[in-house]
Write an enzyme that holds these catalytic residues in place. Structure first.
Site, short mmCIF file in Angstrom:
data_model
loop_
_atom_site.label_atom_id
_atom_site.label_comp_id
_atom_site.label_asym_id
_atom_site.label_seq_id
_atom_site.Cartn_x
_atom_site.Cartn_y
_atom_site.Cartn_z
N HIS A 49 0.88 -1.17 0.00
CA HIS A 49 0.00 0.00 0.00
C HIS A 49 0.92 1.22 0.00
CE1 HIS A 49 -2.85 -2.96 1.94
NE2 HIS A 49 -3.52 -2.53 0.89
N ASP A 52 2.42 1.56 3.25
CA ASP A 52 3.41 0.55 3.62
C ASP A 52 4.80 1.06 3.21
OD1 ASP A 52 1.56 -1.42 4.57
OD2 ASP A 52 1.17 -2.03 2.50
C1 XUL Z 1 -9.09 -6.42 0.76
C2 XUL Z 1 -7.90 -6.81 0.04
C3 XUL Z 1 -6.75 -5.86 0.11
C4 XUL Z 1 -6.15 -5.60 -1.22
C5 XUL Z 1 -5.04 -4.60 -1.23
O1 XUL Z 1 -10.04 -7.39 0.82
O2 XUL Z 1 -7.84 -7.88 -0.50
O3 XUL Z 1 -5.76 -6.40 0.93
O4 XUL Z 1 -5.63 -6.78 -1.72
O5 XUL Z 1 -5.47 -3.33 -0.97
#
Ligand code: XUL
Ligand code: MN
Length: 344
Positions: A49, A52
């Site tokens: 992210h 992150d």
């Molecule tokens: C939410 C999900 C997140 C995404 C990344 O359900 O899967 O972890 O993969 O934002």
């Protein structure tokens, strides 16, 4: 198909065990300890992210954020790790309470788009060209809250702003039907692909399919992946498992339904996944009951199940499958597949 696959996961997959009903139960691992775990577990790709990469990103100027991203890139390089994607986290800031791109408030929409555009530069700085959009709060709790047609246009506009920020950047939409919202605006692979075609540069917009998200939509993950292949749009995957229509469980890949997992591996194998650098991504959560020192087992197990199923996919006698199809003997095919999976 590639001779072997490259594996990735996100640092959020090693976590402290908090859930909606209880607090953390394990002490955090530092980012560097998590990076070390990638090496120990045989993973070479890191999914991020935006925060992150740069924790508390909104506290920093853009220049400061990029400089922090450069530090992360150096740590990745030193360990021989590669960034797969950056996903703007558009669901925690108070300005995204009503969704980001589809908020009814213009200032909030602008915040979400600007944060996404910042993610593009962060992605470039850490050496990747992919933005993942899991649009957590783009949807509603009650139908009348937003205009659903306008919401589509707003999501497309946001994608176009991201595409315009960098001619080489690609977007992978990660569909999910619900949670945190009652109804999400991009629930399935079909929605992700259709949205891609509405953007200013469709070849640069594809999807990331997560097994659990397909299951939550009542769909088969391997068919969702196949649908993306048919449109040349499977840019990434999040393999995991899910036991029925409950909260998003992110269980170990194959731990609920091995045959369903087998078919996901098989669809990758049959469609050359990985030959253009695509990663086998995991999105699995360690069980809350696990002791801190055993916080990585879920990743190791998921990777092992994937690799064992690659062997099963490669050793399936496809000529026999064709014979059963030609004879329209699907009872025979059913038994043939089950015997193969059981090693009988
Ligand atoms: C939410 C999900 C997140 C995404 C990344 O359900 O899967 O972890 O993969 O934002
Ligand atoms: Mn995911």
């Amino acid at each position: 198909m590639p001779a072997s696959y490259r594996f990735s996961f996100g640092p959020w997959n090693i976590h402290e065990g908090a859930d909606p009903f209880g607090p953390p139960v394990r002490k955090s691992f530092a980012f560097d300890e998590k990076l070390r775990a990638y090496i120990d577990l045989g993973f070479t790709g890191v999914q991020f992210h935006d925060d992150d990469v740069v924790p508390e990103i909104d506290r920093f100027s853009h220049r400061e954020a990029l400089s922090k991203a450069r530090d992360v890139k150096k740590r990745l390089d030193d360990l021989g790790l590669v960034a797969e994607f950056v996903a703007p986290r558009l669901w925690e800031d108070p300005r995204t309470i009503d969704g980001g791109y589809t908020s009814n408030d213009a200032d909030e929409r602008e915040y979400a788009v600007e944060r996404s555009v910042r993610s593009v530069e962060i992605a470039r700085e850490i050496g990747c060209d992919l933005i993942v959009l899991w649009l957590a709060r783009e949807g509603t709790y009650i139908r009348e809250a937003k205009d659903p047609k306008l919401a589509v246009a707003r999501i497309v506009d946001a994608c176009n702003r991201i595409l315009a920020a960098d001619p080489g950047i690609r977007i992978a939409i990660e569909p999910k039907p619900n949670e945190p919202m009652d109804q999400a605006y991009l629930p399935t692979m079909g929605h992700a692909c259709a949205t891609a075609y509405l953007t200013s540069d469709p070849p640069r917009v594809g999807a990331l399919m997560e097994s659990a998200h397909a299951i939550l939509a009542g769909l088969d993950p391997s068919d969702e992946m196949a649908y993306a292949f048919a449109h040349d749009k499977l840019f990434s995957v999040h393999f995991n498992d899910q036991n029925g229509l409950k909260y998003d469980q992110d269980k170990v890949f194959g731990s609920v339904d091995l045959r369903r997992a087998f078919n996901q591996v098989r669809v990758l194998e049959r469609n050359g996944y990985g030959s253009r650098g695509e990663w086998v991504g995991l999105d699995v959560k360690v069980q809350r009951t696990q002791r801190r020192e055993d916080s990585f087992a879920h990743l190791a197990h998921s990777k092992e199940v994937f690799e064992l199923l690659v062997e099963k996919a490669r050793s399936l006698d496809e000529a026999r499958v064709e014979d059963f199809r030609a004879a329209r003997d699907y009872e025979g095919l059913d038994a043939f597949v089950l015997r193969h999976l059981l090693g009988a």
